[in-house]
Scaffold this active site. Structure first.
Site, PDB file in Angstrom:
ATOM      1  N   TYR A  46       5.045  -8.913  -8.127  1.00 45.57           N
ATOM      2  CA  TYR A  46       4.687  -9.107  -6.727  1.00 45.57           C
ATOM      3  C   TYR A  46       5.508  -8.203  -5.819  1.00 45.57           C
ATOM      4  O   TYR A  46       4.963  -7.554  -4.916  1.00 45.57           O
ATOM      5  CB  TYR A  46       4.878 -10.575  -6.316  1.00 45.57           C
ATOM      6  CG  TYR A  46       4.458 -10.803  -4.887  1.00 45.57           C
ATOM      7  CD1 TYR A  46       3.113 -10.923  -4.562  1.00 45.57           C
ATOM      8  CD2 TYR A  46       5.401 -10.845  -3.862  1.00 45.57           C
ATOM      9  CE1 TYR A  46       2.718 -11.088  -3.240  1.00 45.57           C
ATOM     10  CE2 TYR A  46       5.013 -11.012  -2.546  1.00 45.57           C
ATOM     11  CZ  TYR A  46       3.668 -11.127  -2.237  1.00 45.57           C
ATOM     12  OH  TYR A  46       3.279 -11.279  -0.929  1.00 45.57           O
ATOM     13  N   ILE A 100       9.112  -9.148   4.619  1.00 47.05           N
ATOM     14  CA  ILE A 100       8.760  -9.284   3.201  1.00 47.05           C
ATOM     15  C   ILE A 100       8.432 -10.740   2.926  1.00 47.05           C
ATOM     16  O   ILE A 100       9.209 -11.635   3.271  1.00 47.05           O
ATOM     17  CB  ILE A 100       9.914  -8.846   2.274  1.00 47.05           C
ATOM     18  CG1 ILE A 100      10.359  -7.423   2.597  1.00 47.05           C
ATOM     19  CG2 ILE A 100       9.501  -8.979   0.806  1.00 47.05           C
ATOM     20  CD1 ILE A 100       9.386  -6.351   2.190  1.00 47.05           C
ATOM     21  N   SER A 128       8.583 -12.628   8.392  1.00 47.47           N
ATOM     22  CA  SER A 128       7.250 -12.485   7.825  1.00 47.47           C
ATOM     23  C   SER A 128       6.434 -13.752   8.054  1.00 47.47           C
ATOM     24  O   SER A 128       6.967 -14.865   7.975  1.00 47.47           O
ATOM     25  CB  SER A 128       7.336 -12.210   6.319  1.00 47.47           C
ATOM     26  OG  SER A 128       6.057 -12.277   5.721  1.00 47.47           O
ATOM     27  N   ARG A 187      -4.277  -5.273  -6.391  1.00 47.72           N
ATOM     28  CA  ARG A 187      -2.936  -5.183  -6.958  1.00 47.72           C
ATOM     29  C   ARG A 187      -2.976  -5.523  -8.441  1.00 47.72           C
ATOM     30  O   ARG A 187      -2.985  -6.690  -8.840  1.00 47.72           O
ATOM     31  CB  ARG A 187      -1.979  -6.095  -6.192  1.00 47.72           C
ATOM     32  CG  ARG A 187      -1.919  -5.727  -4.710  1.00 47.72           C
ATOM     33  CD  ARG A 187      -1.050  -6.645  -3.897  1.00 47.72           C
ATOM     34  NE  ARG A 187      -1.154  -6.324  -2.466  1.00 47.72           N
ATOM     35  CZ  ARG A 187      -0.573  -7.022  -1.493  1.00 47.72           C
ATOM     36  NH1 ARG A 187       0.165  -8.075  -1.793  1.00 47.72           N
ATOM     37  NH2 ARG A 187      -0.727  -6.662  -0.235  1.00 47.72           N
ATOM     38  N   LYS A 295       1.517  -2.472  13.367  1.00 46.30           N
ATOM     39  CA  LYS A 295       2.031  -1.983  12.085  1.00 46.30           C
ATOM     40  C   LYS A 295       0.874  -1.668  11.134  1.00 46.30           C
ATOM     41  O   LYS A 295      -0.023  -2.488  10.949  1.00 46.30           O
ATOM     42  CB  LYS A 295       2.955  -3.022  11.437  1.00 46.30           C
ATOM     43  CG  LYS A 295       3.529  -2.628  10.078  1.00 46.30           C
ATOM     44  CD  LYS A 295       4.515  -3.683   9.603  1.00 46.30           C
ATOM     45  CE  LYS A 295       5.114  -3.310   8.261  1.00 46.30           C
ATOM     46  NZ  LYS A 295       4.167  -3.501   7.132  1.00 46.30           N
ATOM     47  N   HIS A 319       1.903  -0.105   4.088  1.00 44.02           N
ATOM     48  CA  HIS A 319       2.242  -1.368   3.448  1.00 44.02           C
ATOM     49  C   HIS A 319       2.923  -1.145   2.094  1.00 44.02           C
ATOM     50  O   HIS A 319       2.706  -1.890   1.142  1.00 44.02           O
ATOM     51  CB  HIS A 319       0.985  -2.233   3.262  1.00 44.02           C
ATOM     52  CG  HIS A 319       1.257  -3.705   3.411  1.00 44.02           C
ATOM     53  ND1 HIS A 319       1.251  -4.338   4.624  1.00 44.02           N
ATOM     54  CD2 HIS A 319       1.551  -4.664   2.500  1.00 44.02           C
ATOM     55  CE1 HIS A 319       1.504  -5.628   4.453  1.00 44.02           C
ATOM     56  NE2 HIS A 319       1.701  -5.849   3.178  1.00 44.02           N
ATOM     57  N   ARG A 374      11.797  -3.015   0.083  1.00 42.11           N
ATOM     58  CA  ARG A 374      12.100  -3.327  -1.311  1.00 42.11           C
ATOM     59  C   ARG A 374      13.578  -3.218  -1.693  1.00 42.11           C
ATOM     60  O   ARG A 374      14.081  -4.075  -2.416  1.00 42.11           O
ATOM     61  CB  ARG A 374      11.257  -2.438  -2.228  1.00 42.11           C
ATOM     62  CG  ARG A 374       9.776  -2.844  -2.309  1.00 42.11           C
ATOM     63  CD  ARG A 374       9.058  -1.961  -3.312  1.00 42.11           C
ATOM     64  NE  ARG A 374       7.665  -2.317  -3.521  1.00 42.11           N
ATOM     65  CZ  ARG A 374       6.632  -1.619  -3.071  1.00 42.11           C
ATOM     66  NH1 ARG A 374       6.848  -0.528  -2.346  1.00 42.11           N
ATOM     67  NH2 ARG A 374       5.387  -1.991  -3.331  1.00 42.11           N
TER      68      ARG A 374
END
Length: 423
Positions: A46, A100, A128, A187, A295, A319, A374
């Site tokens: 994820y 996130i 988020s 994904r 965004k 993204h 990340r």
């Protein structure tokens, strides 16, 4: 006053004399590898996974190779200033914590830990919508620290309005509307695991703590089901228990009420909205006094339209490569949008930042600040708040040292002249 770059660098080397290594790996690839070992397959897929064959994610990072920093010499850079001003607030550095979701998959303390890391460094944190902790609790943990709220615009306008009102009430200083996730990208890593965290009740704390969403959930729970459930399996039982544990209230009461399941189903039905158009921004403006930042922009014409519709800021982002496989690298989209905006509103950059040198290059190409995602999540997974803070410190330290070595003393001096394109 010692710069953050030298301070962090010296602290690491001094600790090394006594046999201590950094809390988390400093080298980005090593940090990523260590986080992968620490995280479950579902959590890693994820957080790290992107759309399709991961080509946009690779393009995001590889785009930085196409620009080279050109240092200038014999410049007095003994003192360097990393601060920037955004929407009336002075930030200590041009780095914000990107929004996130589902941070509980990385660490049990989730946003509580991230808030401590952000507060320790004075960096702005963006809540988020898919958080594991309600924004009010995170805002309390942040104290006077700057924070923004990222909105996924729901199918239900009352819910969107409620979330925005809560963000204002808990002191958010800007509203970041994510435009590129009105549908969930393809994904592949998550699909191969047949795993969507929201279906387990993860990452929906902003919703289950919301009065409008609670009313929607009760209505659904009280509506007789027309279809029969399939025969239960061990996996289904685990999913129900996951939903029940994460729903507010007593576990036994939740089991009997059916509300946790209804909440998940309500979320899945209302999250995505593909009917939004530019004219809907007028509705949003009528419901908030916060600066509105869009965004997910990647095309110069969208930047023009954003300016025409009175937005207060733009985040150039794809993204993190999670939505479209084979999309333009975020860094490649940045300069044309900066040129169109021409200084009328702040332009921020997101997607692909892995180091302080990356931050420098994004600023040189016109970004006013950057969002980092990340890397600090990897630090969070490895060592909680201390890990997230360490990763951010490493990025800031490298930015500071890169500035000094390149011959610039402030963020405003980082211009396109400091870069040379790769032929």
């Amino acid at each position: 006053m010692e710069s953050i770059g030298r301070a962090i660098q010296s602290a690491i080397y001094r600790a090394g004399v006594f046999g201590h290594r950094p809390t988390v790996p400093v080298e980005p690839a090593a940090l990523e590898a260590a986080a992968r070992k620490a995280m479950s397959p579902r959590a890693w897929s994820y957080v790290n996974g992107s759309a399709g064959q991961q080509r946009t994610d690779r393009a995001n990072t590889e785009a930085f190779y196409d620009h080279r920093i050109v240092p200038r010499m014999l410049v007095d850079v003994e003192e360097r200033d990393l601060s920037v001003d955004l929407f009336g607030t002075t930030l200590p550095a041009p780095v914000l914590l990107a929004p996130i979701g589902v941070l509980e998959m990385a660490h049990r303390e989730a946003e509580h830990a991230v808030a401590r890391a952000a507060r320790a460094l004075g960096l702005a944190m963006i809540h988020s919508t898919q958080a594991s902790v309600p924004m009010e609790q995170v805002a309390a943990a942040l104290g006077p620290n700057p924070h923004w709220y990222q909105l996924y615009w729901s199918r239900d306008d009352e819910l969107a309005a409620s979330l925005v009102a809560r963000a204002e009430e808990c002191g958010a200083q800007a509203l970041v509307v994510t435009l590129d996730t009105h549908l969930l990208g393809w994904r592949t890593r998550d699909l191969d695991l047949a795993h969507l965290p929201f279906a387990q009740g993860q990452g929906i704390a902003q919703y289950t703590s919301d009065s409008r969403f609670a009313a929607m959930t009760r209505e659904r729970a009280n509506t007789p089901r027309t279809e029969r459930d399939p025969r239960p399996t061990p996996a289904a039982v685990r999913s129900v228990l996951s939903q029940v544990r994460r729903y507010p209230g007593d576990v036994r009461t939740n089991l009997r009420s059916g509300l946790p399941r209804a909440a998940v189903e309500t979320f899945l039905d209302t999250f995505s909205r593909s009917t939004l158009t530019w004219k809907d921004l007028e509705w949003l403006r009528s419901r908030t006094s916060l600066p509105i930042v869009l965004k997910g922009l990647q095309h110069p014409d969208d930047a023009r339209l954003a300016i025409e519709h009175g937005v207060d800021g733009i985040v150039v982002s794809n993204h993190g490569g999670r939505q479209i496989d084979g999309a333009i690298a975020s860094l490649d989209a940045l300069p044309p949008i900066v040129d169109v905006v021409d200084g009328r509103v702040p332009v921020l950059f997101d997607s692909g930042i892995r180091s302080g040198a990356d931050v420098f290059k994004a600023l040189a190409l016109g970004a006013d600040s950057v969002l980092v995602g990340r890397p600090w999540v990897y630090g969070l997974a490895l060592a909680g708040a201390d890990g997230a803070q360490a990763v951010l410190e490493h990025i800031l330290a490298e930015l500071d040292l890169t500035m000094g070595l390149a011959g610039v003393r402030s963020i405003s001096e980082i211009t396109r002249d400091t870069l040379s394109p790769v032929e």
